[in-house]
Design a protein around this motif. Structure first.
Motif, PDB file in Angstrom:
ATOM      1  N   VAL A  42       0.688  -1.330   0.268  1.00 12.29           N
ATOM      2  CA  VAL A  42      -0.048   0.083  -0.048  1.00 12.29           C
ATOM      3  C   VAL A  42       0.869   1.079   0.000  1.00 12.29           C
ATOM      4  O   VAL A  42       0.923   2.325  -0.798  1.00 12.29           O
ATOM      5  CB  VAL A  42      -0.866   0.026   1.295  1.00 12.29           C
ATOM      6  N   ALA A  43       1.733   1.194   0.903  1.00 13.25           N
ATOM      7  CA  ALA A  43       2.727   2.520   0.927  1.00 13.25           C
ATOM      8  C   ALA A  43       3.351   2.596  -0.440  1.00 13.25           C
ATOM      9  O   ALA A  43       3.459   3.786  -0.826  1.00 13.25           O
ATOM     10  CB  ALA A  43       3.776   2.315   2.024  1.00 13.25           C
ATOM     11  N   LEU A  44       4.116   1.742  -1.072  1.00 17.41           N
ATOM     12  CA  LEU A  44       4.797   1.740  -2.243  1.00 17.41           C
ATOM     13  C   LEU A  44       3.933   2.448  -3.202  1.00 17.41           C
ATOM     14  O   LEU A  44       4.041   3.279  -3.944  1.00 17.41           O
ATOM     15  CB  LEU A  44       5.086   0.461  -2.892  1.00 17.41           C
ATOM     16  N   ALA A  45       2.451   1.728  -3.514  1.00 18.41           N
ATOM     17  CA  ALA A  45       1.464   2.190  -4.337  1.00 18.41           C
ATOM     18  C   ALA A  45       1.326   3.810  -4.206  1.00 18.41           C
ATOM     19  O   ALA A  45       1.089   4.592  -5.032  1.00 18.41           O
ATOM     20  CB  ALA A  45       0.379   1.421  -4.500  1.00 18.41           C
ATOM     21  N   ARG A  46       0.964   4.133  -2.821  1.00 15.57           N
ATOM     22  CA  ARG A  46       0.521   5.599  -2.499  1.00 15.57           C
ATOM     23  C   ARG A  46       1.929   6.339  -2.908  1.00 15.57           C
ATOM     24  O   ARG A  46       1.602   7.648  -3.338  1.00 15.57           O
ATOM     25  CB  ARG A  46       0.258   5.855  -1.161  1.00 15.57           C
ATOM     26  N   LEU A  47       2.920   5.876  -2.772  1.00 16.75           N
ATOM     27  CA  LEU A  47       4.121   6.940  -3.203  1.00 16.75           C
ATOM     28  C   LEU A  47       4.487   7.127  -4.614  1.00 16.75           C
ATOM     29  O   LEU A  47       5.235   7.834  -5.088  1.00 16.75           O
ATOM     30  CB  LEU A  47       5.544   6.295  -2.399  1.00 16.75           C
ATOM     31  N   GLY A  48       3.832   6.112  -5.443  1.00 22.61           N
ATOM     32  CA  GLY A  48       3.725   6.271  -6.775  1.00 22.61           C
ATOM     33  C   GLY A  48       4.729   5.198  -7.642  1.00 22.61           C
ATOM     34  O   GLY A  48       5.051   5.212  -8.843  1.00 22.61           O
ATOM     35  N   THR A  49       4.964   3.966  -6.742  1.00 21.60           N
ATOM     36  CA  THR A  49       5.647   3.084  -7.420  1.00 21.60           C
ATOM     37  C   THR A  49       4.663   1.813  -7.736  1.00 21.60           C
ATOM     38  O   THR A  49       3.761   1.720  -6.933  1.00 21.60           O
ATOM     39  CB  THR A  49       6.548   2.366  -6.409  1.00 21.60           C
ATOM     40  N   PRO A  50       4.788   1.635  -9.092  1.00 22.15           N
ATOM     41  CA  PRO A  50       3.597   0.478  -9.511  1.00 22.15           C
ATOM     42  C   PRO A  50       4.121  -0.853  -8.344  1.00 22.15           C
ATOM     43  O   PRO A  50       5.040  -1.286  -8.289  1.00 22.15           O
ATOM     44  CB  PRO A  50       4.132   0.271 -10.803  1.00 22.15           C
TER      45      PRO A  50
END
Length: 320
Positions: A42-50
């Motif tokens: 979730v944190a990765l996706a919210r930061l902009g990493t696929p």
């Protein structure tokens, strides 16, 4: 540079927080979607990493909660397994400093039932990094299948592991027996000070880093809460400051730190191989960013990592 996909493998856990009830004979619980690997995805996706999440999702009420939360955060669930088993539940009690003590309800739940066949068809050609850890690596019967997957992934992508020791569910000696093997597979080992105490009791952090480097991990990061983090790249070390914040609770902070670290390295094109071109300055820059992500997670209730636009405000460092 736009970061390439990171594939995360592991569990979802329903974090049930105890809240005041109407009488002494009642217990109120507020349930939030959690689980270390899920929090990281979730944190990765919210930061902009696929972020693609390999997980086993139950069809029960908690499984539906997980799915809605992950999809709303932009996590790719195209390879999630529809599981018939129930979801894992953790009941959390917070102390005065926001630290959580968990009791787990995890017998025969969906997260640990991985088979080799379920992971065999996963395409990693677009993946720069595979991240896993926590209970998926040690809970049987699926742990062996997860290790096989990591061994197959290691020649194709950077491998990141967070042991996230849970002694109430799995004895620490089970982690200790497997840790050298995980270091042989991993390029990045991120763990907490509490994990260190359980894995190598009475061992100074610097000595622990050297032990894990010798076993194969190039980058070791030990997070130490309000005292920051110790970073060790092939034995070259730095100490990082924490970020001042008003702590609501610390649930998911370590997972968010890992996501911030991997996201920052990924945006600079430093993931995808054995980290051979990585410099200590690259890691310290990434850890400064990761501490901001972790601090924002601590400033809200539960494992609720920040979105990219919430990181615009400057952070305040505190001493280690």
């Amino acid at each position: 540079m736009s970061p390439r996909q990171i594939t995360v493998l592991g569990e979802c856990v329903a974090d049930a927080f105890v809240e005041p009830a109407g009488s002494a004979s009642e217990l109120a619980l507020r349930v939030l979607p959690g689980g270390g690997p899920a929090n990281t995805a979730v944190a990765l996706a919210r930061l902009g990493t696929p972020a693609r999440f390999l997980t086993r999702l139950s069809g029960d009420v908690f499984g539906r909660l997980f799915r809605a939360h992950l999809e709303a955060s932009g996590v790719d669930l195209s390879h999630a397994v529809a599981a018939t088993e129930p979801s894992t539940l953790a009941v959390a009690e917070l102390d005065s400093e926001g630290q959580a003590a968990f009791s787990f309800h995890a017998q025969n739940t969906a997260d640990w039932q991985w088979s080799t066949a379920e992971l065999a068809g996963v395409d990693l050609s677009a993946t720069s990094c595979v991240h896993t850890g926590s209970l998926a690596l040690v809970r049987e019967p699926g742990a062996a299948a997860v290790e096989e997957f990591l061994a197959a992934a290691a020649p194709l992508a950077t491998v990141s592991i967070d042991p996230n020791v849970r002694p109430l569910l799995v004895r620490p000696e089970v982690y200790r027996a497997r840790l050298a093997h995980w270091c042989a597979l991993a390029d990045v080992l991120r763990l907490s000070e509490d994990d260190l105490g359980l894995l190598l009791p009475d061992t100074p952090p610097e000595q622990a880093c050297d032990i894990w480097h010798a076993a194969g991990a190039r980058l070791v990061v030990i997070t130490q809460g309000a005292r920051g983090a110790l970073v060790s790249l092939d034995g070259e070390r730095a100490r990082m400051s924490a970020v001042a914040t008003r702590v609501v609770d610390t649930v998911g902070a370590g997972d968010s730190f890992t996501a911030g670290l991997l996201h920052h390295l990924g945006t600079r094109g430093l993931l995808g191989g054995r980290l051979t071109g990585l410099r200590l300055s690259d890691v310290t820059d990434a850890c400064r960013f990761a501490t901001q992500v972790a601090a924002l997670t601590c400033s809200v209730a539960g494992p609720n990592p920040p979105w990219q636009n919430q990181l615009a405000a400057p952070a305040t460092a505190v001493g280690t």
